[in-house]
Design an enzyme around this catalytic site. Structure first.
Site, PDB file in Angstrom:
ATOM      1  N   ASP A 149       0.839  -1.199   0.000  1.00  0.00           N
ATOM      2  CA  ASP A 149       0.000   0.000   0.000  1.00  0.00           C
ATOM      3  C   ASP A 149       0.876   1.252   0.000  1.00  0.00           C
ATOM      4  O   ASP A 149       1.994   1.212  -0.532  1.00  0.00           O
ATOM      5  CB  ASP A 149      -0.930  -0.064   1.229  1.00  0.00           C
ATOM      6  CG  ASP A 149      -2.280   0.598   0.976  1.00  0.00           C
ATOM      7  OD1 ASP A 149      -2.290   1.801   0.687  1.00  0.00           O
ATOM      8  OD2 ASP A 149      -3.312  -0.085   1.069  1.00  0.00           O
TER       9      ASP A 149
ATOM     10  N   HIS B 128      -3.932   6.350   2.974  1.00  0.00           N
ATOM     11  CA  HIS B 128      -4.571   5.108   2.521  1.00  0.00           C
ATOM     12  C   HIS B 128      -3.978   3.866   3.199  1.00  0.00           C
ATOM     13  O   HIS B 128      -4.704   3.012   3.714  1.00  0.00           O
ATOM     14  CB  HIS B 128      -4.406   5.032   0.999  1.00  0.00           C
ATOM     15  CG  HIS B 128      -5.195   3.962   0.327  1.00  0.00           C
ATOM     16  ND1 HIS B 128      -4.750   2.662   0.234  1.00  0.00           N
ATOM     17  CD2 HIS B 128      -6.390   3.993  -0.316  1.00  0.00           C
ATOM     18  CE1 HIS B 128      -5.647   1.939  -0.437  1.00  0.00           C
ATOM     19  NE2 HIS B 128      -6.642   2.731  -0.781  1.00  0.00           N
TER      20      HIS B 128
ATOM     21  N   SER C 235     -11.028  -0.716  -1.630  1.00  0.00           N
ATOM     22  CA  SER C 235      -9.790  -0.651  -0.843  1.00  0.00           C
ATOM     23  C   SER C 235     -10.038  -0.848   0.643  1.00  0.00           C
ATOM     24  O   SER C 235      -9.170  -1.337   1.357  1.00  0.00           O
ATOM     25  CB  SER C 235      -9.139   0.723  -1.003  1.00  0.00           C
ATOM     26  OG  SER C 235      -8.361   0.793  -2.146  1.00  0.00           O
TER      27      SER C 235
END
Ligand SMILES: *[C@@H]1O[C@H](CO)[C@@H](O)[C@H](O)[C@H]1NC(C)=O
Ligand SMILES: *[C@@H]1O[C@H](CO)[C@@H](O)[C@H](O)[C@H]1NC(C)=O
Ligand SMILES: *[C@@H]1O[C@H](CO)[C@@H](O)[C@H](O)[C@H]1NC(C)=O
Ligand SMILES: *[C@@H]1O[C@H](CO)[C@@H](O)[C@H](O)[C@H]1NC(C)=O
Ligand SMILES: *[C@@H]1O[C@H](CO)[C@@H](O)[C@H](O)[C@H]1NC(C)=O
Ligand SMILES: *[C@@H]1O[C@H](CO)[C@@H](O)[C@H](O)[C@H]1NC(C)=O
Ligand SMILES: *[C@@H]1O[C@H](CO)[C@@H](O)[C@H](O)[C@H]1NC(C)=O
Ligand SMILES: *[C@@H]1O[C@H](CO)[C@@H](O)[C@H](O)[C@H]1NC(C)=O
Ligand SMILES: *[C@@H]1O[C@H](CO)[C@@H](O)[C@H](O)[C@H]1NC(C)=O
Length: 728
Positions: A138, A202, A522
């Site tokens: 990620d 994220h 996600s």
């Protein structure tokens, strides 16, 4: 389908390129050589790479050594290099080479969510949970977040072979036990940090969703307040930063991360990354990396993508991967709007402050165009399109959804935006916003016209109970599988809408917050990655396919009333944590079964031997049709109006009670006949296997048909959906 070199450039362009500076036409390629590392040390593998490269790179263009970007030597064999199209093509013709493809840029696709799926804080936990390591591919991580505090954690499991590339001020601890970063080609841009530290948010969000520890009283400015936690709060995290702000995630970096993560000894890989372009399996970096992970006993849990609701948009669809769709939870964020005439509308948005409850003058964006910027559409409120003087201190009505930067720049206090989409996700904006349906927006427009001093207010958001949840959100990518139509994808769904989790306080998107609410497949993926780790903590010896089967066959069934795309939206249904650790039976798959499947897909013995590194054969006997791959679900694509009749072979392994008897229970809709033989399976021992045959026949009508095969011993329900759909 043969493993061919994939050309992105037409012949014409190729011709033109040869007239220009040759160096300009070079770009990063992956040269994939399969497995076959067993007899070679790292040095020999690297010199093999240089020698292959030397055979195609001519000295006048540049020495081969300078073109080699990276060698993959730990978990599979291959390299990344700067190549011209001709060189790439020449390499792809070589015997040793499985495939050559340009490195593509990929996209990145709490509290309430766990309780909602019947997984309270008090859930039964394995003492081995702290031995499980989840690898996150990620944007990195913010290690100082409360979610990754390691107080009370023992040192990493002894078998852990990972490393902490503690660049800058980044340090690992006993929760975040490994961290690496990859930026193999080109310099790291200024807005990025050359460290596993997350400057985006994220990666911190997905890592804390998978395995964050319990953090009481977490919220985004009071919204979604509660205890934030991951699926396995005691498990360890290993971070592989492959995605960069403003750049996305490149294939050559992703493969390097897979190469390391497999060798480091992670148990589960969580991958919320994908591409809208579908490719043959061995010309796709994610399919390749996850194939080798699966071969080493590591389950790869991945996001289905955010390109819904159009059909065949699902990403990460290889049969060895677990593909996760996104659905809602029973809390939705609404933002109320009140007009001067007393009309109140329930819109959708996340406003952490809201305009302070006062009525402000309301204007229509179309009536406040920026005269210095003629032609820009002020009715859509795009940035720079509005007149500052007329907008200042007002609420602006806009004909479409935008980030809100236009009204903010023009000095507005709030905005009301129209959407004709399903409006099933609450987003954050640059200023207080409420997003209204087309019908409600029409009333607002009429009100603006009907009075000389229209006013409105936009309130701070509230979390409301949503009794219709869960349903698959509109953006979640849909099946059917674009490459193998007879494998059902996505596999299942999990919460991915308005999820609160840890955040990077230096994020460009939303700075200074430590917990943030965002949406995407996600966010759904790490819920399932955490649950795969949960299952693994109870069953450390289970294969990736067995864990996957347990999650799929125990999923809560979902209804077609809120999900018109049925299984192509939700797969087997909504993940069910507590049942997944005790599925009764599993559909197991070994690497040799995937090889048979790939033979049947037209890959040749030579190609497969390279990929698997063993003496895999594609013989007539070994030529597995996709129908016999021991997948826990069934999909069948048939031309309209055509009679069909197919036979599936399946084998289940008893992982429940030693002496047990399972009987089949079918739901068979109109238009399709299904038989199962034998209809009763009796087991004497744990791990005993029993095979059966499923026949499906009928005539394909216009609409898809959904059925289900359920094996039940009275306690367990081992459910597999069966979808028959028109092939066009
Ligand atoms: C670490 O360094 C980054 C980038 O230089 C900085 O933004 C951040 O505040 C530092 N973090 C800590 C915990 O010192
Ligand atoms: C990358 O950084 C190096 C060293 O600072 C510099 O010499 C080079 O020009 C940079 N390359 C690019 C493409 O910016
Ligand atoms: C929880 O956080 C809110 C705001 O973030 C704060 O006002 C409140 O006092 C906190 N409650 C507890 C019990 O810590
Ligand atoms: C109006 O347009 C001009 C010229 O493009 C721009 O400089 C100005 O910032 C715009 N005003 C607003 C409020 O966006
Ligand atoms: C919007 O209004 C039209 C016409 O009055 C009506 O047919 C339609 O059902 C409404 N849509 C929704 C989502 O309420
Ligand atoms: C508002 O009034 C303008 C001109 O008076 C007209 O062009 C427009 O169609 C009206 N809009 C609505 C929604 O009634
Ligand atoms: C396996 O089956 C596929 C599809 O029917 C066919 O294309 C291929 O030639 C077969 N291979 C072998 C070795 O029989
Ligand atoms: C079989 O399925 C039906 C419908 O779902 C259900 O009513 C019935 O109880 C099931 N039978 C068994 C033995 O589980
Ligand atoms: C089936 O689809 C075809 C083509 O889309 C259409 O012409 C036909 O009317 C449909 N039949 C039924 C029964 O819906």
């Amino acid at each position: 389908m043969a493993l061919r070199f994939i050309s992105l450039i037409s012949c014409l362009l190729l011709f033109r390129a040869s007239l220009m500076d040759v160096a300009l036409s070079q770009k990063a390629y992956v040269v994939y050589l399969g497995d076959g590392l067993t007899d070679l040390d790292e040095g020999s593998v690297k010199s093999l790479h240089s020698s292959l490269l030397g055979q195609v790179v001519t000295s006048e263009i540049g020495a081969a050594a300078e073109r080699l970007i990276h060698s993959y030597t730990k978990s599979f064999n291959g390299f990344a290099a700067l190549l011209s199209e001709e060189e790439a093509e020449a390499l792809s013709e070589m015997n040793e080479v499985v495939s050559v493809f340009p490195s593509e840029r990929r996209e990145l696709h709490t509290t309430r969510s766990w309780n909602f799926m019947g997984f309270p804080t008090t859930s039964y936990r394995s003492v081995f949970e702290s031995d499980v390591v989840i690898g996150m591919l990620d944007t990195g991580i913010w290690p100082e977040s409360d979610s990754f505090d390691d107080t009370g954690f023992a040192p990493p499991p002894a078998r852990w072979r990972g490393a902490c590339e503690a660049n800058h001020n980044f340090t690992c601890n006993n929760k975040v036990i490994g961290a690496r970063f990859y930026h193999l080609n080109g310099n790291i841009s200024d807005d990025n940090i050359a460290s596993p530290r997350d400057s985006d948010g994220h990666g911190t969000h997905t890592a804390s969703t998978a395995a964050g520890r319990l953090v009481p009283n977490a919220s985004l400015a009071g919204l979604a307040e509660g205890t934030a936690r991951g699926g396995v709060p005691s498990a360890r995290l290993a971070v592989y930063k492959v995605c960069w702000d403003g750049e996305g995630c490149s294939d050559i970096d992703l493969l390097a991360a897979f190469d390391d993560a497999i060798a480091d000894g992670v148990d589960v890989i969580s991958l919320s990354i994908g591409s809208p372009i579908s490719r043959p399996y061995f010309s796709d970096a994610i399919a390749i990396g996850s194939f080798h992970a699966t071969k080493q006993g590591i389950l790869v849990s991945s996001s289905a993508g955010n390109n819904g609701p159009s059909r065949s948009t699902v990403a990460n669809f290889a049969p060895w991967m677990l593909t996760v769709a996104a659905s809602t939870i029973d809390r939705k964020f609404v933002s109320f709007v009140e007009l001067g005439d007393g009309h109140v509308f329930q819109g959708t948005a996340i406003n952490t402050d809201g305009a302070d409850g006062k009525l402000y003058p309301l204007i229509y964006g179309a009536n406040a165009p920026n005269k210095s910027s003629p032609g820009s559409a002020s009715r859509f409120c795009s940035s720079g399109s509005l007149d500052g003087q007329r907008s200042k201190g007002k609420v602006i009505f806009c004909d479409s959804l935008s980030t809100g930067s236009g009204p903010l720049r023009a000095g507005a206090v709030a905005a009301i935006m129209e959407t004709d989409d399903s409006n099933d996700v609450a987003y954050e904006f640059d200023l207080p916003v409420s997003v209204l349906s087309a019908n409600d927006s029409a009333i607002v427009r009429r009100y603006i016209n009907s009075t000389s001093h229209p006013t409105a207010r936009v309130f701070k958001s509230k979390g409301l109970f949503d009794g219709e949840a869960p349903y698959v959100v509109s953006f979640s990518s849909r099946g059917p599988n674009p490459v193998t139509p007879n494998i059902l994808k996505p596999d299942l769904t999990a919460p991915g809408v308005d999820i609160l989790a840890a955040w990077s306080p230096i994020s460009v998107d939303k700075s200074s917050v430590t917990y943030n609410i965002i949406s995407g497949t996600s966010m759904a993926c790490p819920h399932v990655s955490g649950l795969a780790a949960y299952v693994k903590s109870f069953h450390p010896k289970w294969s990736p396919a067995a864990i996957k089967s347990a999650l799929i066959t125990t999923a809560f069934t979902m209804s077609t009333t809120k999900n018109a795309d049925a299984e192509f939206a939700y797969g087997a249904g909504h993940v069910n944590p507590l049942s997944a650790i005790n599925p009764g039976l599993v559909y197991d798959v070994e690497t040799s079964d995937y090889v048979k499947f790939l033979c049947g897909q037209g890959y040749t013995a030579g190609e497969l031997r390279k990929v698997t590194g063993d003496s895999s054969q594609c013989t007539e006997k070994n030529n597995g049709t996709v129908l016999h791959l021991n997948y826990p679900t069934f999909a069948l694509s048939v031309p309209r109006g055509k009679q069909f009749s197919v036979t599936y072979h399946r084998t289940v392994t008893n992982v429940g009670v030693a002496k047990s008897t399972y009987a089949v229970n079918m739901t068979t809709p109109l238009g399709v006949e299904i038989s199962v033989d034998p209809a009763v399976l009796s087991f004497e021992e744990v791990l005993e296997k029993k095979s059966f045959v499923v026949k499906v026949w009928g005539k394909m009508k216009n609409d898809s048909v959904s059925a289900a095969l359920v094996w039940t011993d009275g306690i367990h329900k081992v459910r597999s959906p069966i979808v028959v759909y028109p092939s066009d």
